[in-house]
Design a protein around this motif. Structure first.
Motif, PDB file in Angstrom:
ATOM      1  N   ASN A  71      22.176 -10.541  -4.357  1.00 36.39           N
ATOM      2  CA  ASN A  71      20.926 -10.913  -4.586  1.00 36.39           C
ATOM      3  C   ASN A  71      20.467 -12.185  -3.524  1.00 36.39           C
ATOM      4  OD1 ASN A  71      19.417 -10.038  -7.480  1.00 36.39           O
ATOM      5  ND2 ASN A  71      21.890 -10.074  -7.642  1.00 36.39           N
ATOM      6  N   VAL A 127      17.641 -12.460 -12.951  1.00 38.30           N
ATOM      7  CA  VAL A 127      18.448 -13.638 -12.140  1.00 38.30           C
ATOM      8  C   VAL A 127      19.185 -14.531 -13.115  1.00 38.30           C
ATOM      9  CG1 VAL A 127      18.453 -15.412 -10.371  1.00 38.30           C
ATOM     10  CG2 VAL A 127      17.134 -13.363  -9.953  1.00 38.30           C
ATOM     11  N   ASP A 151      19.101  -9.801  -1.031  1.00 43.87           N
ATOM     12  CA  ASP A 151      17.595  -9.449  -1.758  1.00 43.87           C
ATOM     13  C   ASP A 151      16.712 -10.434  -1.148  1.00 43.87           C
ATOM     14  OD1 ASP A 151      15.703  -8.574  -3.043  1.00 43.87           O
ATOM     15  OD2 ASP A 151      16.079  -9.695  -4.716  1.00 43.87           O
ATOM     16  N   SER A 176      23.011  -4.667  -7.462  1.00 51.17           N
ATOM     17  CA  SER A 176      23.284  -5.768  -8.337  1.00 51.17           C
ATOM     18  C   SER A 176      24.079  -4.666  -9.589  1.00 51.17           C
ATOM     19  CB  SER A 176      22.230  -6.351  -8.934  1.00 51.17           C
ATOM     20  OG  SER A 176      21.483  -6.921  -7.967  1.00 51.17           O
ATOM     21  N   LEU A 199      18.949  -5.185  -3.882  1.00 54.39           N
ATOM     22  CA  LEU A 199      18.809  -5.399  -5.256  1.00 54.39           C
ATOM     23  C   LEU A 199      19.396  -4.484  -6.234  1.00 54.39           C
ATOM     24  CD1 LEU A 199      17.196  -7.050  -7.608  1.00 54.39           C
ATOM     25  CD2 LEU A 199      15.098  -5.624  -6.834  1.00 54.39           C
TER      26      LEU A 199
END
Length: 420
Positions: free
Chosen positions: A21, A142, A24, A207, A204
């Motif tokens: 992330n 998140v 990302d 994840s 992304l």
């Protein structure tokens, strides 16, 4: 049991989720910095004949699109066992527009400027609403997969390292704006932006998000009926929303700094690329420093500090005797924007329990929409009639008032209080 299993999976994949992330965010910032909303886009609009009122459409469309869908999405997001599949679908719309814009500007550069301007704003609207329909799910995603104790350093690294790559983007923008004809130069920048966002999408997708307990889907009318009781019950959150709206109005002035620079001084297109590099470089350093500071000092204090820097930026723009001052102005703006972005929405998490977090995010974003969306239109009208100096003076007063109210009037609850 589902929650316990999810917690175990998240602990096992904590490092992976942290770094993919960060990747990302870094690649997204690398891409979007090619065609910065605060520098390159205002230059693009100005060269197509847009005046101060048209310049005001950039932040207005952006904030309406980014903030308004949040309230509608909050009950939907709360009912999802997993956020990631929805995010991967919705975020496509905010990314593909840059591919379309790049192809348009390179294949049909001789279209009349008003036509290009209209097509640009249509695509920009799709980008803004694509971001808005993604934002609530992404913010909660998140907050779910990154431990709370690492929020500050996570956002600091994501935006700080991204800012370093953003400086490279600004160098590319400087070169292309100097060496290529307009609007083809912006077309290439848009395509490079899409490349960065495609890499971001891949990060992304890596994840790991296990299913967690979901709330039953609340009918939208029932959900809306619960907002006012929530605001009456949570006085601290209600006060925060008022303060943040005033601060947001102050920060509206940042959207007009490039236009003010172009109006007051003779500045070459390539110079906007250099200033973009200064802006992004300052954001990179400030994100890392303010992320670490937020973990130790608190997001409220970082937001206060960022607001102070943001208002100093507007004052300097009023008194600047020549264009060279704008390097300092954009450096301070970068630092202010870093802290405002980092702590402005992260602070929302501190007012809610995990179960209510999508609702708080939706209410906070939607409450900010009138100031963030209508403010730029009014600001553009003021600038067109009375000039940028008066506009910056008025917005500074409003922003400072919001900053003082936040410091003196808003108390952020501790975790133990939320669990009571």
């Amino acid at each position: 049991m589902a929650t316990e299993h999810a917690d175990a999976v998240l602990r096992r994949h904590a490092a992976r989720n942290f770094w993919v992330n960060v990747g990302d965010g870094v690649s997204y910032i690398f891409g979007i910095s090619m065609i910065s909303r605060l520098t390159v886009m205002p230059l693009f609009v100005e060269k197509l004949g847009g005046n101060a009122l048209v310049q005001g459409l950039l932040p207005t469309i952006y904030y309406i699109g980014w903030l308004m869908p949040s309230l509608f999405m909050a009950p939907v997001v709360a009912s999802m066992a997993r956020r990631k599949p929805y995010i991967l679908f919705a975020t496509i719309f905010e990314r593909v527009v840059f591919l379309i814009l790049g192809i348009l500007l390179l294949s049909a550069p001789d279209l009349p400027h008003p036509t290009i301007l209209v097509l640009f704003f249509i695509l920009f609207t799709v980008y803004a609403f694509g971001s808005g329909f993604t934002s609530t799910a992404w913010q909660d995603f998140v907050a779910r997969i990154i431990p709370k104790r690492r929020w500050g350093i996570f956002f600091g690294m994501q935006n700080g390292v991204g800012g370093i790559f953003g400086v490279a983007s600004a160098w590319v923008a400087t070169t292309l704006l100097r060496d290529m004809p307009f609007p083809q130069s912006v077309g290439v920048l848009a395509l490079l932006c899409f490349v960065g966002q495609a890499i971001s999408y891949g990060c992304l997708a890596l994840s790991v998000e296990p299913p967690q307990d979901a709330q039953p889907r609340t009918p939208w009318r029932e959900f809306m009926g619960g907002i006012m009781p929530l605001l009456r019950r949570d006085a601290a959150f209600r006060r925060y929303l008022f303060c943040r709206a005033a601060i947001a109005l102050g920060f509206v002035g940042h959207n007009f700094l490039t236009a003010a620079l172009l109006a007051r001084f003779q500045v070459a297109d390539a110079e906007i690329g250099v200033i973009t590099g200064v802006l992004i470089g300052a954001q990179a350093v400030a994100h890392v420093l303010m992320g670490a500071l937020a973990d130790r000092w608190g997001h409220k204090q970082v937001l206060v500090l960022s607001t102070l820097l943001g208002m100093v930026t507007l004052v300097l723009a009023v008194v600047a005797p020549d264009a060279s001052w704008y390097y300092l102005i954009f450096a301070l703006m970068g630092a202010a924007q870093a802290g405002y972005t980092l702590s402005g929405f992260t602070l929302i998490f501190s007012f809610s329990t995990p179960a209510l977090r999508p609702t708080y995010i939706g209410v906070a974003n939607t409450a900010l929409a009138p100031a963030a969306a209508l403010g730029p239109l009014l600001a553009g009208a003021v600038a067109a009639v009375a000039g940028y100096e008066l506009l910056f003076g008025v917005l500074t007063v409003i922003g400072v008032a919001g900053m003082l109210a936040l410091q003196l009037w808003v108390r952020v609850p501790h975790v133990a209080e939320l669990n009571d």
